[in-house]
Design an enzyme around this catalytic site. Structure first.
Site, PDB file in Angstrom:
ATOM      1  N   THR A 126      73.535  92.444  46.149  1.00  0.00           N
ATOM      2  CA  THR A 126      73.596  93.053  47.483  1.00  0.00           C
ATOM      3  C   THR A 126      72.618  92.873  48.330  1.00  0.00           C
ATOM      4  O   THR A 126      71.787  92.334  48.060  1.00  0.00           O
ATOM      5  CB  THR A 126      73.702  94.574  47.152  1.00  0.00           C
ATOM      6  OG1 THR A 126      73.325  95.282  48.308  1.00  0.00           O
ATOM      7  CG2 THR A 126      72.871  94.750  45.791  1.00  0.00           C
ATOM      8  N   ASP A 127      72.954  93.085  49.864  1.00  0.00           N
ATOM      9  CA  ASP A 127      71.678  92.958  50.787  1.00  0.00           C
ATOM     10  C   ASP A 127      70.665  93.942  50.273  1.00  0.00           C
ATOM     11  O   ASP A 127      69.561  93.921  50.900  1.00  0.00           O
ATOM     12  CB  ASP A 127      72.143  92.961  52.151  1.00  0.00           C
ATOM     13  CG  ASP A 127      72.785  94.467  52.414  1.00  0.00           C
ATOM     14  OD1 ASP A 127      72.828  95.196  51.525  1.00  0.00           O
ATOM     15  OD2 ASP A 127      72.995  94.545  53.594  1.00  0.00           O
ATOM     16  N   GLU A 128      70.850  94.901  49.782  1.00  0.00           N
ATOM     17  CA  GLU A 128      69.817  95.813  49.244  1.00  0.00           C
ATOM     18  C   GLU A 128      68.684  95.404  48.456  1.00  0.00           C
ATOM     19  O   GLU A 128      67.566  96.085  48.587  1.00  0.00           O
ATOM     20  CB  GLU A 128      70.316  97.234  48.708  1.00  0.00           C
ATOM     21  CG  GLU A 128      71.588  97.824  49.645  1.00  0.00           C
ATOM     22  CD  GLU A 128      71.981  99.249  49.042  1.00  0.00           C
ATOM     23  OE1 GLU A 128      71.258 100.105  48.586  1.00  0.00           O
ATOM     24  OE2 GLU A 128      73.132  99.528  49.554  1.00  0.00           O
ATOM     25  N   TYR A 150      68.976 101.896  42.114  1.00  0.00           N
ATOM     26  CA  TYR A 150      70.406 101.107  42.402  1.00  0.00           C
ATOM     27  C   TYR A 150      69.913  99.682  42.793  1.00  0.00           C
ATOM     28  O   TYR A 150      70.218  98.674  41.847  1.00  0.00           O
ATOM     29  CB  TYR A 150      71.298 101.612  43.363  1.00  0.00           C
ATOM     30  CG  TYR A 150      72.129 100.662  43.737  1.00  0.00           C
ATOM     31  CD1 TYR A 150      73.295 100.113  42.814  1.00  0.00           C
ATOM     32  CD2 TYR A 150      72.336 100.220  45.189  1.00  0.00           C
ATOM     33  CE1 TYR A 150      74.174  99.238  43.307  1.00  0.00           C
ATOM     34  CE2 TYR A 150      73.522  99.089  45.443  1.00  0.00           C
ATOM     35  CZ  TYR A 150      74.124  98.681  44.735  1.00  0.00           C
ATOM     36  OH  TYR A 150      74.812  97.716  44.929  1.00  0.00           O
ATOM     37  N   LYS A 154      70.135  96.156  40.676  1.00  0.00           N
ATOM     38  CA  LYS A 154      70.709  94.992  41.181  1.00  0.00           C
ATOM     39  C   LYS A 154      69.734  93.696  41.418  1.00  0.00           C
ATOM     40  O   LYS A 154      70.125  92.683  41.069  1.00  0.00           O
ATOM     41  CB  LYS A 154      71.421  95.331  42.373  1.00  0.00           C
ATOM     42  CG  LYS A 154      72.631  96.357  42.357  1.00  0.00           C
ATOM     43  CD  LYS A 154      73.574  95.777  41.574  1.00  0.00           C
ATOM     44  CE  LYS A 154      74.484  94.558  42.277  1.00  0.00           C
ATOM     45  NZ  LYS A 154      75.729  94.310  41.589  1.00  0.00           N
ATOM     46  N   ASN A 180      80.339  97.082  52.168  1.00  0.00           N
ATOM     47  CA  ASN A 180      81.631  96.724  52.463  1.00  0.00           C
ATOM     48  C   ASN A 180      82.375  98.239  52.860  1.00  0.00           C
ATOM     49  O   ASN A 180      81.982  99.467  52.436  1.00  0.00           O
ATOM     50  CB  ASN A 180      82.016  96.619  51.008  1.00  0.00           C
ATOM     51  CG  ASN A 180      81.859  95.082  50.795  1.00  0.00           C
ATOM     52  OD1 ASN A 180      82.752  94.663  50.175  1.00  0.00           O
ATOM     53  ND2 ASN A 180      80.622  94.408  51.046  1.00  0.00           N
TER      54      ASN A 180
HETATM   55  P1  NAD Z   1      82.522 100.487  42.463  1.00  0.00           P
HETATM   56  O1  NAD Z   1      81.669 101.619  42.147  1.00  0.00           O
HETATM   57  O2  NAD Z   1      83.757 100.956  43.424  1.00  0.00           O
HETATM   58  O3  NAD Z   1      83.206  99.798  41.124  1.00  0.00           O
HETATM   59  C1  NAD Z   1      82.182  99.393  39.872  1.00  0.00           C
HETATM   60  C2  NAD Z   1      83.491  99.211  38.951  1.00  0.00           C
HETATM   61  O4  NAD Z   1      82.741  98.643  37.687  1.00  0.00           O
HETATM   62  C3  NAD Z   1      84.250 100.340  38.772  1.00  0.00           C
HETATM   63  O5  NAD Z   1      85.654 100.022  38.506  1.00  0.00           O
HETATM   64  C4  NAD Z   1      83.710 100.762  37.067  1.00  0.00           C
HETATM   65  O6  NAD Z   1      84.643 101.429  36.366  1.00  0.00           O
HETATM   66  C5  NAD Z   1      83.241  99.155  36.660  1.00  0.00           C
HETATM   67  N1  NAD Z   1      82.257  99.558  35.470  1.00  0.00           N
HETATM   68  C6  NAD Z   1      80.972 100.228  35.811  1.00  0.00           C
HETATM   69  N2  NAD Z   1      80.325 100.214  34.638  1.00  0.00           N
HETATM   70  C7  NAD Z   1      80.839  99.473  33.800  1.00  0.00           C
HETATM   71  C8  NAD Z   1      80.650  98.733  32.576  1.00  0.00           C
HETATM   72  N3  NAD Z   1      79.407  99.115  31.883  1.00  0.00           N
HETATM   73  N4  NAD Z   1      81.555  97.911  32.041  1.00  0.00           N
HETATM   74  C9  NAD Z   1      82.737  97.542  32.598  1.00  0.00           C
HETATM   75  N5  NAD Z   1      83.026  98.121  33.957  1.00  0.00           N
HETATM   76  C10 NAD Z   1      82.072  98.997  34.480  1.00  0.00           C
HETATM   77  O7  NAD Z   1      81.690  99.431  43.162  1.00  0.00           O
HETATM   78  P2  NAD Z   1      81.971  98.436  44.597  1.00  0.00           P
HETATM   79  O8  NAD Z   1      81.581  99.226  45.489  1.00  0.00           O
HETATM   80  O9  NAD Z   1      83.408  98.090  44.375  1.00  0.00           O
HETATM   81  O10 NAD Z   1      81.181  97.495  44.081  1.00  0.00           O
HETATM   82  C11 NAD Z   1      81.248  96.199  43.301  1.00  0.00           C
HETATM   83  C12 NAD Z   1      79.962  95.141  43.000  1.00  0.00           C
HETATM   84  O11 NAD Z   1      79.696  94.625  44.511  1.00  0.00           O
HETATM   85  C13 NAD Z   1      78.708  95.945  42.657  1.00  0.00           C
HETATM   86  O12 NAD Z   1      78.144  95.195  41.408  1.00  0.00           O
HETATM   87  C14 NAD Z   1      78.042  96.399  43.896  1.00  0.00           C
HETATM   88  O13 NAD Z   1      76.838  96.210  43.426  1.00  0.00           O
HETATM   89  C15 NAD Z   1      78.352  95.043  44.588  1.00  0.00           C
HETATM   90  N6  NAD Z   1      78.130  95.321  46.222  1.00  0.00           N
HETATM   91  C16 NAD Z   1      78.684  96.480  46.662  1.00  0.00           C
HETATM   92  C17 NAD Z   1      78.805  96.814  48.210  1.00  0.00           C
HETATM   93  C18 NAD Z   1      79.391  97.781  48.734  1.00  0.00           C
HETATM   94  O14 NAD Z   1      79.238  98.131  49.991  1.00  0.00           O
HETATM   95  N7  NAD Z   1      80.188  98.699  48.030  1.00  0.00           N
HETATM   96  C19 NAD Z   1      78.009  95.666  48.855  1.00  0.00           C
HETATM   97  C20 NAD Z   1      77.341  94.638  48.238  1.00  0.00           C
HETATM   98  C21 NAD Z   1      77.462  94.296  46.644  1.00  0.00           C
HETATM   99  P1  TYD Z   2      76.366 104.590  51.384  1.00  0.00           P
HETATM  100  O1  TYD Z   2      77.560 104.506  51.866  1.00  0.00           O
HETATM  101  O2  TYD Z   2      75.971 105.510  50.220  1.00  0.00           O
HETATM  102  O3  TYD Z   2      75.922 103.142  51.264  1.00  0.00           O
HETATM  103  P2  TYD Z   2      74.001 102.503  51.109  1.00  0.00           P
HETATM  104  O4  TYD Z   2      73.151 103.530  50.889  1.00  0.00           O
HETATM  105  O5  TYD Z   2      74.407 101.746  49.807  1.00  0.00           O
HETATM  106  O6  TYD Z   2      73.993 101.653  52.213  1.00  0.00           O
HETATM  107  O7  TYD Z   2      75.516 104.933  52.828  1.00  0.00           O
HETATM  108  C1  TYD Z   2      75.475 104.463  54.160  1.00  0.00           C
HETATM  109  C2  TYD Z   2      74.557 104.991  55.012  1.00  0.00           C
HETATM  110  O8  TYD Z   2      74.886 106.315  55.372  1.00  0.00           O
HETATM  111  C3  TYD Z   2      73.179 105.315  54.279  1.00  0.00           C
HETATM  112  O9  TYD Z   2      72.342 105.143  55.508  1.00  0.00           O
HETATM  113  C4  TYD Z   2      73.219 106.626  53.903  1.00  0.00           C
HETATM  114  C5  TYD Z   2      74.213 107.381  54.925  1.00  0.00           C
HETATM  115  N1  TYD Z   2      74.820 108.603  54.551  1.00  0.00           N
HETATM  116  C6  TYD Z   2      74.995 109.620  55.029  1.00  0.00           C
HETATM  117  O10 TYD Z   2      74.230 109.879  56.120  1.00  0.00           O
HETATM  118  N2  TYD Z   2      75.782 110.683  54.511  1.00  0.00           N
HETATM  119  C7  TYD Z   2      76.365 110.472  53.398  1.00  0.00           C
HETATM  120  O11 TYD Z   2      77.095 111.518  53.026  1.00  0.00           O
HETATM  121  C8  TYD Z   2      76.325 109.328  52.852  1.00  0.00           C
HETATM  122  C9  TYD Z   2      77.119 109.112  51.555  1.00  0.00           C
HETATM  123  C10 TYD Z   2      75.526 108.504  53.407  1.00  0.00           C
END
Ligand code: NAD
Ligand code: TYD
Length: 336
Positions: A126-128, A150, A154, A180
């Site tokens: 992730t970019d984080e 988190y 990562k 995303n």
């Molecule tokens: P999500 O929380 O929607 O899904 C995570 C999935 O992993 C779930 O289906 C959960 O049941 C499964 N899981 C959790 N712990 C597990 C374990 N111990 N064994 C097997 N399965 C397990 O997450 P997401 O938003 O779809 O993100 C997916 C990946 O992409 C993550 O690695 C996240 O760090 C990365 N990512 C997410 C974003 C974003 O904006 N959502 C951006 C960049 C990277």
């Molecule tokens: P989030 O969707 O939790 O993603 P991340 O923190 O991993 O970037 O949050 C996106 C941005 O929105 C972040 O700056 C925190 C803010 N935020 C709120 O202001 N209120 C909320 O209820 C949530 C969930 C996030």
């Protein structure tokens, strides 16, 4: 025939990726290993559950014995590790599961991938991991300065994956994507929380001054980037994947209110998140030079996303119950 093993395939991005692969390629088999935590949802893959090319295992990636059995039975060629605890706010309240799944779980998968000579191990990072920047966007070789449990977990997984390339020649590739958005995202992240609250005329808890910036990437674009990286990426390399849409949280909120036709009076400014990163920004020149750029513009992506939540209340309404409701009431005084 290519054999894929996807972890976390029942979550938000993983489920879009499973659809992407099964929709694009005929000659594949795909194993999805997912523990089905609160974030995993079998509804997300209901339409492929009868597909002969697809198989689901409800298992924990931290379970060494089960992972050894699954790897030796299916001999995957391509492993894509999405499985993670993924929500920053939860990591602040209860970090342990993040360290366990995101770091230790990745270690278990790397070990099995090494033993079974997989052709590609894609670590979904992730970019984080870079932390916050008010200046230049981060490039792939910039230092990593994660700020939440988190993003720190990562980062551990990201560098552990790299160490398996450097030390054991495991063909690891790391993608670092920005925030995303899209359909099927659990309604605790900013965009799905605010859309579903707005639909129901509930308040939108905006943290701090609402001026934090994120770069928004449509999930289907992220999946096409991962697919592209599997074929064109170089082992040992890191690729930033951005959407090219840097926006403040207030701008996102305004767009959601506009698309749902609701009033700005729904916005409730609440206490800031501890350690809240001000801005994420990625330099994406490396992946662009390799030949991949996002295809979905933000306007279209947001319209599709809002319409999906409007049309699919039965997907998200059951998720907003029990402890979920207590959380918003106790932390932000919001009745959902
Ligand atoms: P999500 O929380 O929607 O899904 C995570 C999935 O992993 C779930 O289906 C959960 O049941 C499964 N899981 C959790 N712990 C597990 C374990 N111990 N064994 C097997 N399965 C397990 O997450 P997401 O938003 O779809 O993100 C997916 C990946 O992409 C993550 O690695 C996240 O760090 C990365 N990512 C997410 C974003 C974003 O904006 N959502 C951006 C960049 C990277
Ligand atoms: P989030 O969707 O939790 O993603 P991340 O923190 O991993 O970037 O949050 C996106 C941005 O929105 C972040 O700056 C925190 C803010 N935020 C709120 O202001 N209120 C909320 O209820 C949530 C969930 C996030």
């Amino acid at each position: 025939m290519k054999r894929y093993l996807v972890t976390g395939g029942s979550g938000f991005i993983g489920s879009r990726f499973v659809h992407h692969i099964l929709g694009k390629y005929n000659d594949v088999s795909l194993i999805n290993v997912d523990k089905l935590t609160y974030a995993g949802n079998q509804e997300n893959l209901k339409d492929v559950s009868d597909d002969d090319r697809y198989r689901f295992y409800r298992d924990d990636i931290c379970d060494k014995k089960r992972m050894a059995e699954i790897f030796s039975e299916h001999k995957p060629e391509i492993v894509v590790n999405f499985a993670a605890e993924s929500h920053v706010d939860r990591s602040i309240g209860a970090p342990e599961d993040f360290i366990q799944t995101d770091v230790f779980g990745t270690f278990v998968l790397l070990e099995e991938s090494k033993k079974n000579d997989v052709e590609r191990f894609i670590q979904i990072s992730t970019d984080e991991v870079y932390g916050s920047t008010l200046g230049e966007p981060f490039g792939e070789t910039d230092p990593l300065m994660p700020s939440s449990p988190y993003s720190a977990s990562k980062t551990g997984a990201d560098r552990l994956a790299y160490s398996y390339f450097k030390t054991y020649d495991l063909p690891v590739i790391i993608s670092r994507a920005s925030n995303n958005y899209g359909s099927h995202q659990y309604p605790e992240k900013l965009i799905p929380l605010f859309i579903t609250n707005a639909i129901d005329d509930k308040q939108l808890p905006l943290y701090g001054d609402g001026l934090n910036v994120r770069d928004w990437l449509y999930a289907d674009d992220h999946c096409s980037a991962i697919d592209f990286i599997i074929s064109n990426g170089v082992p040992g390399e890191v690729y930033n994947v951005g959407g090219g849409n840097e926006l403040t949280n207030i701008m996102i909120t305004d767009r959601i209110l506009e698309l749902t036709g609701k009033s700005k009076e729904l916005i409730k400014f609440v206490d800031d998140r501890p350690g809240h990163d001000r801005r994420y920004a990625l330099d994406t020149a490396k992946l662009s030079a390799l030949g991949w750029d996002p295809a979905i513009d933000f306007k279209t992506g947001m319209e599709k996303t809002v319409n999906w939540y409007i049309d699919n209340r039965s997907w998200w309404e059951p998720l907003k119950s029990g402890e979920y409701l207590e959380y918003y009431k106790n932390n932000y005084g919001i009745e959902l």
